[in-house]
Each structure stands twice: as structure tokens, then as C-alpha cells.
Write a protein that holds these residues in place. Structure first.
Motif, PDB file in Angstrom:
ATOM      1  N   GLY A  45       0.795  -1.226   0.000  1.00  0.00           N
ATOM      2  CA  GLY A  45       0.000   0.000   0.000  1.00  0.00           C
ATOM      3  C   GLY A  45       0.824   1.272   0.000  1.00  0.00           C
ATOM      4  N   LEU A  46       2.083   1.201   0.425  1.00  0.00           N
ATOM      5  CA  LEU A  46       2.904   2.405   0.548  1.00  0.00           C
ATOM      6  C   LEU A  46       3.157   3.151  -0.765  1.00  0.00           C
ATOM      7  N   PRO A  47       3.396   2.452  -1.893  1.00  0.00           N
ATOM      8  CA  PRO A  47       3.688   3.195  -3.128  1.00  0.00           C
ATOM      9  C   PRO A  47       2.555   4.092  -3.598  1.00  0.00           C
ATOM     10  N   PHE A  48       1.321   3.808  -3.173  1.00  0.00           N
ATOM     11  CA  PHE A  48       0.214   4.644  -3.588  1.00  0.00           C
ATOM     12  C   PHE A  48       0.280   5.979  -2.852  1.00  0.00           C
ATOM     13  N   LYS A  49      -0.020   7.036  -3.562  1.00  0.00           N
ATOM     14  CA  LYS A  49       0.013   8.359  -2.946  1.00  0.00           C
ATOM     15  C   LYS A  49      -1.059   8.465  -1.875  1.00  0.00           C
ATOM     16  N   SER A  50      -0.829   9.366  -0.912  1.00  0.00           N
ATOM     17  CA  SER A  50      -1.845   9.559   0.125  1.00  0.00           C
ATOM     18  C   SER A  50      -3.134  10.079  -0.490  1.00  0.00           C
ATOM     19  N   ASN A  51      -3.014  10.860  -1.588  1.00  0.00           N
ATOM     20  CA  ASN A  51      -4.216  11.258  -2.323  1.00  0.00           C
ATOM     21  C   ASN A  51      -4.424  10.253  -3.444  1.00  0.00           C
ATOM     22  N   ALA A  52      -4.820   9.027  -3.028  1.00  0.00           N
ATOM     23  CA  ALA A  52      -4.815   7.876  -3.936  1.00  0.00           C
ATOM     24  C   ALA A  52      -5.724   8.045  -5.145  1.00  0.00           C
ATOM     25  N   GLU A  53      -6.640   9.017  -5.096  1.00  0.00           N
ATOM     26  CA  GLU A  53      -7.512   9.199  -6.249  1.00  0.00           C
ATOM     27  C   GLU A  53      -6.734   9.605  -7.489  1.00  0.00           C
ATOM     28  N   ALA A  54      -5.523  10.138  -7.293  1.00  0.00           N
ATOM     29  CA  ALA A  54      -4.694  10.516  -8.432  1.00  0.00           C
ATOM     30  C   ALA A  54      -3.976   9.309  -9.028  1.00  0.00           C
ATOM     31  N   ASP A  55      -3.993   8.189  -8.323  1.00  0.00           N
ATOM     32  CA  ASP A  55      -3.240   7.021  -8.762  1.00  0.00           C
ATOM     33  C   ASP A  55      -3.991   6.146  -9.750  1.00  0.00           C
ATOM     34  N   PHE A  56      -5.289   6.000  -9.568  1.00  0.00           N
ATOM     35  CA  PHE A  56      -6.002   4.990 -10.328  1.00  0.00           C
ATOM     36  C   PHE A  56      -7.191   5.539 -11.124  1.00  0.00           C
ATOM     37  N   LEU A  57      -6.988   6.687 -11.698  1.00  0.00           N
ATOM     38  CA  LEU A  57      -8.022   7.224 -12.563  1.00  0.00           C
ATOM     39  C   LEU A  57      -7.615   7.098 -14.029  1.00  0.00           C
ATOM     40  N   SER A  58      -6.607   6.271 -14.299  1.00  0.00           N
ATOM     41  CA  SER A  58      -6.178   6.054 -15.676  1.00  0.00           C
ATOM     42  C   SER A  58      -5.699   4.619 -15.837  1.00  0.00           C
ATOM     43  N   ILE A  59      -5.883   4.082 -17.041  1.00  0.00           N
ATOM     44  CA  ILE A  59      -5.436   2.731 -17.350  1.00  0.00           C
ATOM     45  C   ILE A  59      -3.918   2.632 -17.231  1.00  0.00           C
ATOM     46  N   LYS A  60      -3.227   3.733 -17.506  1.00  0.00           N
ATOM     47  CA  LYS A  60      -1.768   3.740 -17.440  1.00  0.00           C
ATOM     48  C   LYS A  60      -1.270   3.411 -16.039  1.00  0.00           C
ATOM     49  N   LYS A  61      -1.958   3.920 -15.029  1.00  0.00           N
ATOM     50  CA  LYS A  61      -1.558   3.657 -13.645  1.00  0.00           C
ATOM     51  C   LYS A  61      -1.747   2.178 -13.296  1.00  0.00           C
ATOM     52  N   TYR A  62      -2.858   1.611 -13.754  1.00  0.00           N
ATOM     53  CA  TYR A  62      -3.086   0.187 -13.517  1.00  0.00           C
ATOM     54  C   TYR A  62      -1.995  -0.647 -14.185  1.00  0.00           C
ATOM     55  N   ALA A  63      -1.685  -0.318 -15.458  1.00  0.00           N
ATOM     56  CA  ALA A  63      -0.682  -1.076 -16.205  1.00  0.00           C
ATOM     57  C   ALA A  63       0.684  -0.988 -15.538  1.00  0.00           C
ATOM     58  N   SER A  64       1.040   0.183 -15.039  1.00  0.00           N
ATOM     59  CA  SER A  64       2.325   0.365 -14.370  1.00  0.00           C
ATOM     60  C   SER A  64       2.403  -0.477 -13.101  1.00  0.00           C
ATOM     61  N   TYR A  65       1.329  -0.481 -12.334  1.00  0.00           N
ATOM     62  CA  TYR A  65       1.304  -1.258 -11.085  1.00  0.00           C
ATOM     63  C   TYR A  65       1.491  -2.740 -11.371  1.00  0.00           C
ATOM     64  N   TYR A  66       0.691  -3.287 -12.303  1.00  0.00           N
ATOM     65  CA  TYR A  66       0.743  -4.716 -12.567  1.00  0.00           C
ATOM     66  C   TYR A  66       2.063  -5.138 -13.206  1.00  0.00           C
ATOM     67  N   SER A  67       2.615  -4.300 -14.082  1.00  0.00           N
ATOM     68  CA  SER A  67       3.881  -4.663 -14.732  1.00  0.00           C
ATOM     69  C   SER A  67       5.017  -4.718 -13.717  1.00  0.00           C
ATOM     70  N   LYS A  68       5.038  -3.776 -12.761  1.00  0.00           N
ATOM     71  CA  LYS A  68       6.082  -3.789 -11.741  1.00  0.00           C
ATOM     72  C   LYS A  68       5.975  -5.032 -10.870  1.00  0.00           C
ATOM     73  N   ARG A  69       4.760  -5.386 -10.478  1.00  0.00           N
ATOM     74  CA  ARG A  69       4.574  -6.581  -9.656  1.00  0.00           C
ATOM     75  C   ARG A  69       4.963  -7.837 -10.425  1.00  0.00           C
ATOM     76  N   PHE A  70       4.585  -7.875 -11.689  1.00  0.00           N
ATOM     77  CA  PHE A  70       4.873  -9.055 -12.509  1.00  0.00           C
ATOM     78  C   PHE A  70       6.375  -9.287 -12.614  1.00  0.00           C
ATOM     79  N   PHE A  71       7.129  -8.266 -13.013  1.00  0.00           N
ATOM     80  CA  PHE A  71       8.558  -8.449 -13.253  1.00  0.00           C
ATOM     81  C   PHE A  71       9.352  -8.573 -11.955  1.00  0.00           C
ATOM     82  N   ARG A  72       8.769  -8.166 -10.832  1.00  0.00           N
ATOM     83  CA  ARG A  72       9.451  -8.331  -9.549  1.00  0.00           C
ATOM     84  C   ARG A  72       9.309  -9.757  -9.022  1.00  0.00           C
ATOM     85  N   ILE A  73       8.197 -10.411  -9.349  1.00  0.00           N
ATOM     86  CA  ILE A  73       7.904 -11.716  -8.744  1.00  0.00           C
ATOM     87  C   ILE A  73       7.990 -12.874  -9.733  1.00  0.00           C
ATOM     88  N   ILE A  74       7.301 -12.760 -10.861  1.00  0.00           N
ATOM     89  CA  ILE A  74       7.049 -13.917 -11.716  1.00  0.00           C
ATOM     90  C   ILE A  74       8.295 -14.511 -12.376  1.00  0.00           C
TER      91      ILE A  74
END
Length: 233
Positions: A45-74
Motif C-alpha cells: 500500500g505504501l507506493p500509492f500516494k496519500s491522495n490515492a484518487e490521483a493514482d487509479f483514474l487512468s489505465i496507465k496507472k493500472y498497467a504500471s502497477y501490474y507490470s512492476k509486480r509481474f517483473f518483480r515476482i514472476i
């Protein structure tokens, strides 16, 4: 990612409980797992900004989140599985139904042995953006109806920690389960969400006067709380 020294100590305590439990010295290995899940939720939860509404109002933000998790773990996870399959002969290429299936383990559909732990975390990482998006819209609503700096953030924390309690109490394997450790396991979303709730609170402590955290009284009080926590576990 920023390093948090206090969390390293907590990790050490958690792994001590787990190892001691597996060695038959203590029986609190489950508590160690709970600590690890909460830590994962906190750090997720820490990487998300405290004003989290700015984080997930675009598909780009979702794609960035999932790609980072994917390449860190998978990639590392898959390499480990393939080595286990071809070198140690632990997983099977032909089995498409059992817990030793390489394919099912690769995609966390069924996980053998201790891989259940990573399975729980990956499933939570998948749904976390949805949780944070809901929290963001709630925060925008609270800002309009609740006065006071930081009030909306505190209300989100209360909602998340309440949801954590309810999930721990009512989300049993009969309602929803993951196929892990050769069994049907309850999804530990409550533990993970608990950590996320505190990450939300932690990020918004800047609204307080931080001088109190540097006083001798706070140092003493925090140490008493830490030793009390260790004793209880």
C-alpha cells in the motif's frame, strides 16, 4: 524501494516464529505468517500516494502497477519452478490436475507445499488496485462532507481496518478458498488488508506535529508497545 529498519526487525521475529514452529520448538508459526502477510499489505500500500484518487483514474496507472509486480515476482518464481521440475523432478509437465502440476503452480491455480504463501500474496496484489480505487472515491466523498485536515484519511483507515476484521472473521474456506499446500485454504485477505490500512494511516501522519515522536516519553511508550507485542506473539 525505501528500506524500513524497524520492519527488518519485525521480519526477523516473524521468521524466527516460523522456523521455530517447523522445528517443533514453538507452535506460533501461524502468528509469524500473519505478521508476514500484514507486512506485505503494508508495503504494497505504501507506493500509492496519500491522495490515492490521483493514482487509479487512468489505465496507465493500472498497467504500471501490474507490470512492476509481474517483473518483480514472476520471472524468478518461474525459473525456480522450472529448475525444480527438471533438476529436482518435483513438478510434473504432464500432470494438469494435481498439486504437483508445473502449469498449475506457475499460474497459482494450485500450489504445492509452502508455495501457498506466495499464492495468497499474489491474489491480494491482483485485487489491491480495486481496493485502493474504492478507497480513493470514498476519500473524495468524505472530503466534501467531513471537515478537518486528515479526517477523510482517518475515516478510510477505519473502513479498511474494519473490513480486515470482518474478513478475518467471516471469509472462511467454505465461502472462498485457494488451492494451496495440497488443501483448500481460506484467503488471508484480512491479514493483508490490515497492513494496507496501516500504510494508509502511516502516509498521512504528516498532518500531525511530528515533534512528539522525538520525545523521551514517546520513545519509552513505543518500546513498551513493541516488547508487549513480542511477548504476546
Amino acid at each position: 524501494m525505501k528500506k524500513y529498519s524497524a520492519l527488518q526487525g519485525l521480519r526477523f521475529w516473524a521468521i524466527t516464529l516460523v522456523v521455530a514452529s517447523h522445528c517443533g520448538v514453538l507452535s506460533q508459526g501461524g502468528v509469524g505468517n500473519d505478521i508476514f502477510f500484514a507486512l506485505s499489505g503494508f508495503l504494497a500500500g505504501l507506493p500509492f500516494k496519500s491522495n490515492a484518487e490521483a493514482d487509479f483514474l487512468s489505465i496507465k496507472k493500472y498497467a504500471s502497477y501490474y507490470s512492476k509486480r509481474f517483473f518483480r515476482i514472476i520471472p524468478v518464481y518461474w525459473v525456480g519452478l522450472w529448475l525444480a521440475a527438471f533438476v529436482l523432478n518435483i513438478f510434473s509437465l504432464t500432470d494438469l490436475t494435481g498439486f504437483e502440476s508445473l502449469l498449475l503452480n506457475m499460474f497459482f491455480i494450485k500450489c504445492a507445499g509452502h508455495l501457498w504463501f506466495l499464492q495468497q500474496e499474489v491474489v491480494f496484489y491482483i485485487i489491491l488496485p480495486v481496493i485502493m480505487t474504492i478507497a480513493a472515491f470514498l476519500k473524495m466523498l468524505f472530503r466534501k462532507i467531513v471537515p478537518g485536515k486528515g479526517s477523510a484519511d482517518f475515516l478510510i483507515f477505519i473502513i479498511l481496518i474494519t473490513a480486515s476484521f470482518l474478513l478475518n472473521r467471516y471469509l472462511t474456506a467454505e465461502i472462498f478458498y485457494l488451492n494451496g499446500n495440497s488443501n483448500k485454504l481460506a484467503f488471508r485477505a484480512g491479514d493483508l488488508l490490515c497492513g494496507t490500512a496501516f500504510s494508509y494511516l502511516y502516509k498521512n501522519l504528516t498532518v500531525l506535529d511530528t515533534r512528539i515522536f522525538k520525545t523521551g516519553f514517546f520513545f519509552l511508550l513505543s518500546n513498551i508497545c513493541v516488547f508487549g507485542f513480542l511477548f504476546m506473539t
